[in-house]
Design a protein around this motif. Structure first.
Motif, PDB file in Angstrom:
ATOM      1  N   SER A 135     -18.319 -28.311  29.787  1.00 53.71           N
ATOM      2  CA  SER A 135     -18.058 -27.133  28.976  1.00 53.71           C
ATOM      3  C   SER A 135     -19.203 -26.141  29.079  1.00 53.71           C
ATOM      4  N   GLU A 162     -21.375 -29.983  27.707  1.00 55.12           N
ATOM      5  CA  GLU A 162     -20.829 -31.282  27.351  1.00 55.12           C
ATOM      6  C   GLU A 162     -19.774 -31.708  28.362  1.00 55.12           C
ATOM      7  N   LEU A 178     -16.448 -33.293  29.682  1.00 57.01           N
ATOM      8  CA  LEU A 178     -15.124 -33.420  29.092  1.00 57.01           C
ATOM      9  C   LEU A 178     -14.903 -34.848  28.601  1.00 57.01           C
ATOM     10  N   THR A 179     -14.483 -34.988  27.351  1.00 60.53           N
ATOM     11  CA  THR A 179     -14.447 -36.307  26.703  1.00 60.53           C
ATOM     12  C   THR A 179     -13.484 -37.290  27.360  1.00 60.53           C
ATOM     13  N   HIS A 183     -15.476 -21.180  33.627  1.00 57.59           N
ATOM     14  CA  HIS A 183     -15.417 -22.533  33.084  1.00 57.59           C
ATOM     15  C   HIS A 183     -14.077 -22.869  32.424  1.00 57.59           C
ATOM     16  N   GLN A 187     -11.654 -23.083  28.803  1.00 51.39           N
ATOM     17  CA  GLN A 187     -11.893 -23.506  27.421  1.00 51.39           C
ATOM     18  C   GLN A 187     -12.778 -24.751  27.325  1.00 51.39           C
ATOM     19  N   LEU A 188     -12.501 -25.764  28.150  1.00 47.77           N
ATOM     20  CA  LEU A 188     -13.226 -27.030  28.059  1.00 47.77           C
ATOM     21  C   LEU A 188     -13.980 -27.370  29.342  1.00 47.77           C
TER      22      LEU A 188
END
Length: 401
Positions: free
Chosen positions: A162, A166, A168-169, A237, A239-240
């Motif tokens: 992101s 971070e 991406l989960t 990038h 949104q995420l």
């Protein structure tokens, strides 16, 4: 009204300081007048920020001596030089089989480059952490700089990242391999995370064939395909952090997945061997299809081997579909094929160019990168330098031990 003035003024001052450092890096000795011309800033702003950057340790002011060629009638011009050795940055590429680290000075000049492979193919998070820890320390020692001089470390990872840095989960592996914690806690450095293909795009525009190109796609095309995209000179990038991710290729006819050039060159070469074809590939791999590599296929094709040439024809058609689909979406001026496979992929360009108009109404120019498999760590250096320039007024080389 007043409550918003000071932060806004400070933000503008930081932007101006970053612009001045960018203009001065690699420019040698410059005067205030030259900085005014290159940045568009007023004389008062230029001199004020120069004074502050001198105090912080970023610049050195040179003495003006009357009687030299630099002297003109009236008050001698103040002269400044950017201190390339004021501090250092690290660029790290965490690949599938190895980690590569570059240490650079503030001009972006490489002081040391170190690569460490992993011991096994299926690498655990613990082993990656161990190699990452050791390679960072070894690279700094090899560069001959103090660990305390490192102002920023940029790390490229094969996952969406992101704008806030971070991962991406949904990428489960990166939950167990906490790069930020490993580097920042063990070494005390400020760490930035970025997608590896995005960093490749920064590197290509900085030092590669895309210099001066604002609308750009750079494709890492080794075992897997990934893309970094610049639009109007700005890295995109989403949104995420998923902009440029190529999972949609699974739904593109004639493509079907995100495996790259190295994967399919070797796969189609093995299929030729297993079919019993009369091919020089058998000699190159010593009769063992599992030992066949993409480099062997490209070498055989260069020598006119029919099976290898057929594999490359299939590859050119596949890559035309890939590049055509992404070009239809983002309409770049240039697409650069990058990574360790880039030098071999030059042979694919004529075929891709021939097929490309069948898959997009806006075919871009094509090129292969000359930056080699160090392109991601080089882009990480550019990323770290951008951070330092942006925060120059908050980072003081003069305060380093």
């Amino acid at each position: 009204m007043l409550s918003g003035t000071a932060p806004s003024t400070q933000l503008v001052r930081r932007v101006n300081a970053g612009a001045m450092l960018k203009a001065m890096r690699g420019a040698g000795v410059v005067t205030g007048t030259e900085l005014m011309a290159s940045t568009g800033l007023s004389r008062a702003t230029v001199i004020s920020i120069c004074d502050e950057l001198v105090r912080l340790g970023w610049l050195r002011e040179l003495e003006n001596q009357r009687g030299t060629g630099d002297y003109v009638k009236g008050r001698p011009a103040r002269r400044f030089v950017f201190d390339d050795s004021a501090a250092s940055v690290l660029g790290i590429d965490i690949g599938a089989n190895k980690i590569t680290t570059i240490v650079a000075d503030m001009a972006g000049t490489s002081l040391a480059q170190v690569t460490m492979p992993f011991r096994t193919y299926n690498v655990s998070a613990a082993e990656r952490a161990d190699v990452l820890d050791r390679i960072a320390a070894d690279a700094v020692e090899k560069a001959g700089v103090s660990p305390d001089s490192v102002l920023a470390v940029s790390v490229g990872v094969a996952a969406p990242v992101s704008r806030g840095g971070e991962v991406l989960t949904v990428q489960e592996f990166w939950k167990s391999f906490d790069v930020l914690r490993i580097v920042s806690e063990r070494h005390g450095w400020h760490v930035l995370l970025e997608n590896d293909a995005n960093l490749a795009a920064l590197a290509e525009r900085w030092q590669g064939k895309a210099q001066g190109v604002d609308n750009l796609v750079v494709m890492l095309a080794g075992d897997r395909l990934g893309s970094g995209i610049l639009e109007s000179g700005r890295l995109l990038h989403g949104q995420l952090g998923g902009f440029g991710e190529l999972g949609y290729l699974e739904n593109v006819d004639g493509v079907g997945d995100t495996y790259g050039i190295a994967h399919y060159a070797a796969l189609w070469g093995r299929e030729a061997l297993e079919s019993g074809a009369d091919t020089n590939l058998r000699k190159l791999c010593g009769g063992d299809p599992e030992a066949l590599t993409a480099e062997m296929v490209f070498k055989a094709a260069a020598d006119g081997d029919h099976s290898a040439l057929k594999a490359l024809d299939l590859m050119a058609l596949r890559m035309a579909r890939v590049i055509g689909s992404i070009s239809t979406l983002v309409n770049p001026e240039l697409v650069v094929i990058a990574g360790g496979v880039a030098s071999s992929a030059e042979a694919l360009l004529p075929g891709i160019e021939q097929h490309l108009p069948d898959f997009t109404f806006t075919p871009p120019r094509l090129a292969t990168s000359a930056l080699g498999d160090g392109i991601v760590s080089l882009g990480a250096i550019r990323h770290a330098l951008d951070y330092v320039e942006e925060h120059a007024l908050d980072l003081s080389p003069a305060s380093l031990p």
